[in-house]
Motif scaffolding. Structure first.
Motif, PDB file in Angstrom:
ATOM      1  N   ASN A 175      13.539  16.391  -3.920  1.00 27.31           N
ATOM      2  CA  ASN A 175      14.630  15.427  -3.934  1.00 27.31           C
ATOM      3  C   ASN A 175      14.792  14.795  -5.309  1.00 27.31           C
ATOM      4  O   ASN A 175      15.280  15.430  -6.217  1.00 27.31           O
ATOM      5  CB  ASN A 175      14.408  14.374  -2.845  1.00 27.31           C
ATOM      6  CG  ASN A 175      14.388  14.972  -1.452  1.00 27.31           C
ATOM      7  OD1 ASN A 175      15.163  15.864  -1.149  1.00 27.31           O
ATOM      8  ND2 ASN A 175      13.503  14.490  -0.609  1.00 27.31           N
ATOM      9  N   ALA A 176      14.363  13.533  -5.459  1.00 28.80           N
ATOM     10  CA  ALA A 176      14.555  12.828  -6.717  1.00 28.80           C
ATOM     11  C   ALA A 176      13.638  13.316  -7.817  1.00 28.80           C
ATOM     12  O   ALA A 176      13.816  12.956  -8.985  1.00 28.80           O
ATOM     13  CB  ALA A 176      14.356  11.329  -6.511  1.00 28.80           C
ATOM     14  N   VAL A 177      12.659  14.118  -7.480  1.00 26.75           N
ATOM     15  CA  VAL A 177      11.724  14.679  -8.463  1.00 26.75           C
ATOM     16  C   VAL A 177      11.598  16.175  -8.216  1.00 26.75           C
ATOM     17  O   VAL A 177      11.519  16.618  -7.068  1.00 26.75           O
ATOM     18  CB  VAL A 177      10.330  14.010  -8.360  1.00 26.75           C
ATOM     19  CG1 VAL A 177       9.301  14.752  -9.208  1.00 26.75           C
ATOM     20  CG2 VAL A 177      10.406  12.551  -8.795  1.00 26.75           C
ATOM     21  N   ILE A 178      11.595  16.950  -9.284  1.00 15.57           N
ATOM     22  CA  ILE A 178      11.327  18.382  -9.201  1.00 15.57           C
ATOM     23  C   ILE A 178      10.028  18.653  -9.953  1.00 15.57           C
ATOM     24  O   ILE A 178       9.836  18.169 -11.074  1.00 15.57           O
ATOM     25  CB  ILE A 178      12.465  19.208  -9.825  1.00 15.57           C
ATOM     26  CG1 ILE A 178      13.754  19.040  -9.025  1.00 15.57           C
ATOM     27  CG2 ILE A 178      12.096  20.687  -9.891  1.00 15.57           C
ATOM     28  CD1 ILE A 178      14.961  19.700  -9.659  1.00 15.57           C
ATOM     29  N   THR A 179       9.137  19.398  -9.321  1.00 15.11           N
ATOM     30  CA  THR A 179       7.909  19.795 -10.003  1.00 15.11           C
ATOM     31  C   THR A 179       7.923  21.293 -10.257  1.00 15.11           C
ATOM     32  O   THR A 179       8.447  22.066  -9.456  1.00 15.11           O
ATOM     33  CB  THR A 179       6.660  19.430  -9.178  1.00 15.11           C
ATOM     34  OG1 THR A 179       6.728  20.064  -7.900  1.00 15.11           O
ATOM     35  CG2 THR A 179       6.543  17.926  -9.007  1.00 15.11           C
TER      36      THR A 179
ATOM     37  N   LEU B 136      12.634   7.297  -6.535  1.00 14.46           N
ATOM     38  CA  LEU B 136      12.223   8.051  -7.717  1.00 14.46           C
ATOM     39  C   LEU B 136      10.886   7.552  -8.246  1.00 14.46           C
ATOM     40  O   LEU B 136      10.021   8.342  -8.648  1.00 14.46           O
ATOM     41  CB  LEU B 136      13.287   7.956  -8.808  1.00 14.46           C
ATOM     42  CG  LEU B 136      12.955   8.657 -10.134  1.00 14.46           C
ATOM     43  CD1 LEU B 136      12.712  10.141  -9.928  1.00 14.46           C
ATOM     44  CD2 LEU B 136      14.058   8.424 -11.159  1.00 14.46           C
ATOM     45  N   THR B 137      10.695   6.242  -8.236  1.00 12.91           N
ATOM     46  CA  THR B 137       9.443   5.667  -8.725  1.00 12.91           C
ATOM     47  C   THR B 137       8.251   6.149  -7.903  1.00 12.91           C
ATOM     48  O   THR B 137       7.236   6.606  -8.453  1.00 12.91           O
ATOM     49  CB  THR B 137       9.524   4.134  -8.689  1.00 12.91           C
ATOM     50  OG1 THR B 137      10.659   3.701  -9.450  1.00 12.91           O
ATOM     51  CG2 THR B 137       8.263   3.509  -9.267  1.00 12.91           C
ATOM     52  N   LEU B 138       8.357   6.071  -6.577  1.00  9.26           N
ATOM     53  CA  LEU B 138       7.256   6.477  -5.707  1.00  9.26           C
ATOM     54  C   LEU B 138       6.993   7.987  -5.796  1.00  9.26           C
ATOM     55  O   LEU B 138       5.835   8.427  -5.809  1.00  9.26           O
ATOM     56  CB  LEU B 138       7.547   6.078  -4.264  1.00  9.26           C
ATOM     57  CG  LEU B 138       7.621   4.566  -3.987  1.00  9.26           C
ATOM     58  CD1 LEU B 138       8.055   4.320  -2.549  1.00  9.26           C
ATOM     59  CD2 LEU B 138       6.291   3.891  -4.280  1.00  9.26           C
ATOM     60  N   MET B 139       8.065   8.771  -5.867  1.00  7.65           N
ATOM     61  CA  MET B 139       7.898  10.221  -5.923  1.00  7.65           C
ATOM     62  C   MET B 139       7.331  10.667  -7.260  1.00  7.65           C
ATOM     63  O   MET B 139       6.545  11.622  -7.325  1.00  7.65           O
ATOM     64  CB  MET B 139       9.218  10.909  -5.627  1.00  7.65           C
ATOM     65  CG  MET B 139       9.727  10.671  -4.214  1.00  7.65           C
ATOM     66  SD  MET B 139      11.192  11.651  -3.791  1.00  7.65           S
ATOM     67  CE  MET B 139      10.413  13.231  -3.473  1.00  7.65           C
TER      68      MET B 139
ATOM     69  N   ALA C 129       3.838  12.677  -7.757  1.00 11.75           N
ATOM     70  CA  ALA C 129       3.759  13.914  -8.539  1.00 11.75           C
ATOM     71  C   ALA C 129       2.723  13.799  -9.643  1.00 11.75           C
ATOM     72  O   ALA C 129       1.963  14.744  -9.905  1.00 11.75           O
ATOM     73  CB  ALA C 129       5.129  14.252  -9.116  1.00 11.75           C
ATOM     74  N   VAL C 130       2.676  12.652 -10.312  1.00 12.22           N
ATOM     75  CA  VAL C 130       1.673  12.448 -11.366  1.00 12.22           C
ATOM     76  C   VAL C 130       0.272  12.480 -10.771  1.00 12.22           C
ATOM     77  O   VAL C 130      -0.653  13.080 -11.342  1.00 12.22           O
ATOM     78  CB  VAL C 130       1.928  11.121 -12.105  1.00 12.22           C
ATOM     79  CG1 VAL C 130       0.760  10.776 -13.032  1.00 12.22           C
ATOM     80  CG2 VAL C 130       3.229  11.203 -12.908  1.00 12.22           C
ATOM     81  N   THR C 131       0.091  11.866  -9.616  1.00 16.65           N
ATOM     82  CA  THR C 131      -1.218  11.896  -8.948  1.00 16.65           C
ATOM     83  C   THR C 131      -1.630  13.326  -8.641  1.00 16.65           C
ATOM     84  O   THR C 131      -2.798  13.704  -8.849  1.00 16.65           O
ATOM     85  CB  THR C 131      -1.163  11.063  -7.650  1.00 16.65           C
ATOM     86  OG1 THR C 131      -0.834   9.704  -7.968  1.00 16.65           O
ATOM     87  CG2 THR C 131      -2.506  11.098  -6.931  1.00 16.65           C
TER      88      THR C 131
ATOM     89  N   TYR D  97       9.564  -3.325  -5.137  1.00 20.80           N
ATOM     90  CA  TYR D  97      10.107  -2.497  -6.224  1.00 20.80           C
ATOM     91  C   TYR D  97       9.323  -2.695  -7.518  1.00 20.80           C
ATOM     92  O   TYR D  97       8.866  -1.722  -8.139  1.00 20.80           O
ATOM     93  CB  TYR D  97      11.574  -2.855  -6.430  1.00 20.80           C
ATOM     94  CG  TYR D  97      12.232  -2.121  -7.573  1.00 20.80           C
ATOM     95  CD1 TYR D  97      12.615  -0.791  -7.446  1.00 20.80           C
ATOM     96  CD2 TYR D  97      12.487  -2.768  -8.779  1.00 20.80           C
ATOM     97  CE1 TYR D  97      13.236  -0.119  -8.484  1.00 20.80           C
ATOM     98  CE2 TYR D  97      13.107  -2.103  -9.826  1.00 20.80           C
ATOM     99  CZ  TYR D  97      13.476  -0.782  -9.680  1.00 20.80           C
ATOM    100  OH  TYR D  97      14.089  -0.124 -10.716  1.00 20.80           O
ATOM    101  N   PHE D  98       9.141  -3.943  -7.929  1.00 16.78           N
ATOM    102  CA  PHE D  98       8.457  -4.179  -9.197  1.00 16.78           C
ATOM    103  C   PHE D  98       6.978  -3.822  -9.119  1.00 16.78           C
ATOM    104  O   PHE D  98       6.382  -3.409 -10.126  1.00 16.78           O
ATOM    105  CB  PHE D  98       8.670  -5.626  -9.653  1.00 16.78           C
ATOM    106  CG  PHE D  98      10.051  -5.869 -10.193  1.00 16.78           C
ATOM    107  CD1 PHE D  98      10.423  -5.371 -11.424  1.00 16.78           C
ATOM    108  CD2 PHE D  98      10.983  -6.583  -9.454  1.00 16.78           C
ATOM    109  CE1 PHE D  98      11.701  -5.575 -11.925  1.00 16.78           C
ATOM    110  CE2 PHE D  98      12.264  -6.792  -9.940  1.00 16.78           C
ATOM    111  CZ  PHE D  98      12.626  -6.282 -11.177  1.00 16.78           C
ATOM    112  N   SER D  99       6.370  -3.942  -7.949  1.00 11.46           N
ATOM    113  CA  SER D  99       4.989  -3.477  -7.779  1.00 11.46           C
ATOM    114  C   SER D  99       4.904  -1.965  -7.941  1.00 11.46           C
ATOM    115  O   SER D  99       3.953  -1.452  -8.549  1.00 11.46           O
ATOM    116  CB  SER D  99       4.453  -3.874  -6.403  1.00 11.46           C
ATOM    117  OG  SER D  99       4.304  -5.277  -6.302  1.00 11.46           O
TER     118      SER D  99
END
Length: 253
Positions: A8-12, A36-39, A43-45, A84-86
């Motif tokens: 979705n908002a992120v492609i790996t 997008l932030t959570l995804m 992905a980084v994790t 959101y800011f967290s």
């Protein structure tokens, strides 16, 4: 292993043992809404756990427009705003604490939080012509720089960030230490980013982890209370009528 998996908002995409994490909201200039932030954090994790390195880049002509001002405008209560800011902070900390090399491939200009996110990666590769700015100061929505900039750039340079029209050209960004390598296009940037991952990966892993922890995590620990204070203030400010009015004016353009 090469391949791709839409998220979705992120492609790996997996290339030469590294994970490319592509911000995929080009119609919104890859602005960081909560999804997008959570995804991106997920992905980084994944990349930190399973791959030799991570490359963060964007789809389209802009790396990222930073915070999603439309989403912030829509917040109805303090719980939504704080969540959101967290999440914004958690993404930055996840990148900083990754025990594998993280490279940002800036494929076009980076605005606001997208510029701030570059503080936490190992190296920044940027396509020639990109610019870097913090326009969120117009609304008081700058979630990282007030806490970190004095440590990263010094007190005198930090004052420039209070100018709502302040921008760094790519040459300026190199002089400030924000950008490490300048490339002519995304394909060259990908090649250079993979080479940087290989170069950093050649450092003995335990030594790399310790050095990175001392250099980055120590700053986060030093300013953590002030950072939390800043984010709590931003969460409250984002709900105030005067901020809503400024955001509404911007969104109508």
């Amino acid at each position: 292993m090469n391949g791709s998996m839409p998220m979705n908002a992120v492609i790996t995409k997996f290339v030469e043992g590294s994970l490319i994490v592509k911000l995929n909201r080009p119609e919104k200039r890859n602005a960081f809404n909560l999804e997008l932030t959570l995804m991106t954090q997920d992905a980084v994790t994944l990349g930190c756990r399973n791959y030799k390195g991570i490359i963060i880049t964007g789809e389209g002509k802009v790396f990222s427009a930073g915070l999603d001002l439309a989403e912030i405008y829509g917040f109805k209560n303090i719980e939504e705003s704080r969540r959101y800011f967290s999440a914004i902070k958690d993404l930055a900390v996840t990148i900083a604490n990754c025990e594998k090399p993280v490279i940002a491939l800036v494929n076009g200009s980076a605005y606001g939080f997208a510029t701030e996110l570059l503080y936490f990666v190992d190296q920044v590769v940027a396509v020639r012509g990109s610019e870097f700015s913090l326009p969120g100061i117009r609304y008081g929505l700058v979630p990282v720089t007030p806490a970190f900039a004095p440590y990263l750039f010094g007190m005198l340079k930090t004052r420039f960030f209070l100018d709502r029209d302040f921008k760094l050209s790519i040459d300026d960004a190199v002089d400030w230490g924000l950008v490490h390598r300048v490339v002519n296009n995304v394909d060259e940037g990908l090649r250079v980013s993979l080479e940087l991952i290989d170069k950093v990966s050649a450092i003995p892993h335990d030594a790399y982890k310790t050095i990175k922890r001392i250099m980055i995590s120590s700053i986060i620990n030093e300013i953590n209370d002030r950072w939390n204070e800043l984010l709590n203030m931003l969460a409250e400010e984002s709900l105030k009528p005067e901020v809503k009015a400024r955001l509404e004016e911007f969104l109508k353009r």
